[in-house]
Design an enzyme around this catalytic site. Structure first.
Site, PDB file in Angstrom:
ATOM      1  N   ASN A   1     -44.983  -5.180   3.100  1.00  0.00           N
ATOM      2  CA  ASN A   1     -44.535  -4.114   3.994  1.00  0.00           C
ATOM      3  C   ASN A   1     -43.062  -4.369   4.283  1.00  0.00           C
ATOM      4  O   ASN A   1     -42.721  -5.224   5.090  1.00  0.00           O
ATOM      5  CB  ASN A   1     -45.361  -4.156   5.288  1.00  0.00           C
ATOM      6  CG  ASN A   1     -44.832  -3.204   6.343  1.00  0.00           C
ATOM      7  OD1 ASN A   1     -43.980  -2.358   6.063  1.00  0.00           O
ATOM      8  ND2 ASN A   1     -45.327  -3.333   7.572  1.00  0.00           N
ATOM      9  N   TRP A   2     -42.204  -3.635   3.580  1.00  0.00           N
ATOM     10  CA  TRP A   2     -40.760  -3.891   3.696  1.00  0.00           C
ATOM     11  C   TRP A   2     -40.201  -3.411   5.030  1.00  0.00           C
ATOM     12  O   TRP A   2     -39.071  -3.726   5.375  1.00  0.00           O
ATOM     13  CB  TRP A   2     -40.005  -3.193   2.574  1.00  0.00           C
ATOM     14  CG  TRP A   2     -40.243  -3.747   1.197  1.00  0.00           C
ATOM     15  CD1 TRP A   2     -41.189  -4.661   0.804  1.00  0.00           C
ATOM     16  CD2 TRP A   2     -39.490  -3.434   0.017  1.00  0.00           C
ATOM     17  NE1 TRP A   2     -41.083  -4.922  -0.533  1.00  0.00           N
ATOM     18  CE2 TRP A   2     -40.042  -4.182  -1.055  1.00  0.00           C
ATOM     19  CE3 TRP A   2     -38.414  -2.586  -0.252  1.00  0.00           C
ATOM     20  CZ2 TRP A   2     -39.544  -4.106  -2.362  1.00  0.00           C
ATOM     21  CZ3 TRP A   2     -37.926  -2.510  -1.546  1.00  0.00           C
ATOM     22  CH2 TRP A   2     -38.485  -3.271  -2.590  1.00  0.00           C
TER      23      TRP A   2
ATOM     24  N   SER B   1     -46.677 -13.122   9.999  1.00  0.00           N
ATOM     25  CA  SER B   1     -45.960 -14.356   9.631  1.00  0.00           C
ATOM     26  C   SER B   1     -46.656 -15.136   8.518  1.00  0.00           C
ATOM     27  O   SER B   1     -46.658 -16.363   8.530  1.00  0.00           O
ATOM     28  CB  SER B   1     -45.736 -15.232  10.871  1.00  0.00           C
ATOM     29  OG  SER B   1     -44.973 -14.516  11.834  1.00  0.00           O
TER      30      SER B   1
ATOM     31  N   GLY C   1     -41.850  -9.884   6.667  1.00  0.00           N
ATOM     32  CA  GLY C   1     -40.615 -10.616   6.366  1.00  0.00           C
ATOM     33  C   GLY C   1     -40.608 -11.294   5.006  1.00  0.00           C
ATOM     34  O   GLY C   1     -39.626 -11.184   4.255  1.00  0.00           O
TER      35      GLY C   1
END
Ligand code: PGA
Length: 252
Positions: free
Chosen positions: A11-12, A214, A236
Site C-alpha cells: 500500500n504505497w 509496521s 512504509g
C-alpha cells in the site's frame, strides 16, 4: 489445516514520483518470479496506476487501487470508480483502510458499500479492519473488529468472502514502527476466522487474512508463520524494493 496461499500487498499510500515509482516497479517485478508461492500485488496512488499497468503487465505482480467510489461514473469530482480501476487492469482494491475511516469519515456502512461495489466490478476487495490504541487498551479490540466485519457480512453475506481478502491492521501499529507481536496478531486473526466460521467453516478456512502495521523484512517471517496469518499489507516497507521483496520471500 493446510495454510492458504500467502498474499503480500504493498500500500504505497500518497507516495512516489513517476521516476521513483518506475524504479520501484522495476525492482519489485525483477524480484518476484512466476514460481513464487506468494501472490504479490502493489497498490499505487491512482495517478500511477497506468504506469504500474505498463510496467507489470505479463509479470507475476498484480496491481490495485487504494480506494474507489461506489458509483460507476458521473458527477463525483475527484473520484475514481471500480470500472475505471478495472479498465487499467487492477485486480484488487483496498477498502476501509483506517486512514480512510479516520481522515475521510468512512463509516462501516460506507466501507460495506465500497466492498460491494468492488466485487460488482470484478475487483477483489482487501477489506481492512483494526482497532485504535484506545480501543485496545479499553479491551474493545474484538468488539471493534467484529463490528467492522459484521457490517460487510450483513450486507453481502459470508459467501462474498470467497472473492475478498481481509487485512487486520491495528491502527496503533500503522506507520509507528510498533508491530503487533506475532501472538497479539494471531489472536485477532483467529478471532476473525472463528467469527466467519460460525457462518461458514469452508469460507473461514479459505479466506486469507493479512496482517498490516509496521511489517518489514525482519519481522515478516515470524508473523506470517502464525497459523492464521496469511500474508501482509505493507505500507512504509513497500516503498523500498529490497525491503518489500524480503517480505515476499518470507511469505514464500
Ligand atoms: P505500515 O502501513 O506498514 O507503514 O505500518 C500499513 C498500512 O497502512 O497498510
Amino acid at each position: 489445516m493446510s495454510k492458504r496461499r500467502p498474499f503480500v500487498a504493498g500500500n504505497w499510500k500518497m507516495n512516489g514520483s513517476r521516476a521513483e515509482s518506475a524504479a520501484l516497479l522495476d525492482g519489485v517485478k525483477a524480484g518476484v518470479s512466476n514460481a513464487s508461492k506468494a501472490e504479490v500485488a502493489v497498490c499505487p496512488p491512482f495517478i500511477l496506476i497506468p504506469l504500474a499497468a505498463e510496467k507489470l503487465a505479463g509479470s507475476a505482480v498484480a496491481w490495485g487501487g487504494q480506494n474507489l467510489n461506489v458509483n460507476k461514473s458521473g458527477a463525483f469530482t475527484g473520484e475514481i470508480s471500480g470500472p475505471m480501476l478495472k479498465d487499467f487492469g487492477c485486480s484488487y482494491v483496498i477498502v476501509g483502510h483506517s486512514e480512510r475511516r479516520s481522515l475521510y469519515g468512512e463509516s462501516d456502512a460506507t466501507v460495506a458499500e465500497k466492498y460491494g461495489a468492488a466485487q460488482a466490478h470484478g475487483l477483489i476487495p482487501i477489506l481492512c479492519v483494526g482497532e485504535t490504541l484506545a480501543e485496545r487498551e479499553g479491551n474493545q479490540t474484538e468488539a471493534v473488529v467484529a463490528r467492522q466485519l459484521d457490517a460487510v457480512l450483513a450486507k453481502h453475506g459470508v459467501a462474498s468472502l470467497k472473492n475478498a481478502i481481509i487485512a487486520y491492521e491495528p491502527v496503533w501499529a500503522i506507520g509507528t514502527g510498533k508491530t503487533a507481536t506475532p501472538q497479539q496478531a494471531q489472536d485477532v486473526h483467529r478471532f476473525i476466522r472463528e467469527r466467519i466460521a460460525k457462518q461458514d467453516k469452508g469460507v473461514a478456512d479459505a479466506v486469507r487474512i493479512l496482517y498490516g502495521g509496521s511489517m518489514k523484512g525482519s519481522n515478516a517471517g515470524e508473523l506470517i508463520g502464525q497459523p492464521d496469518i496469511d500474508g501482509g499489507l505493507i505500507g512504509g516497507a513497500s516503498l523500498v524494493a529490497d525491503e518489500f521483496l524480503a517480505i515476499c520471500r518470507a511469505a514464500d
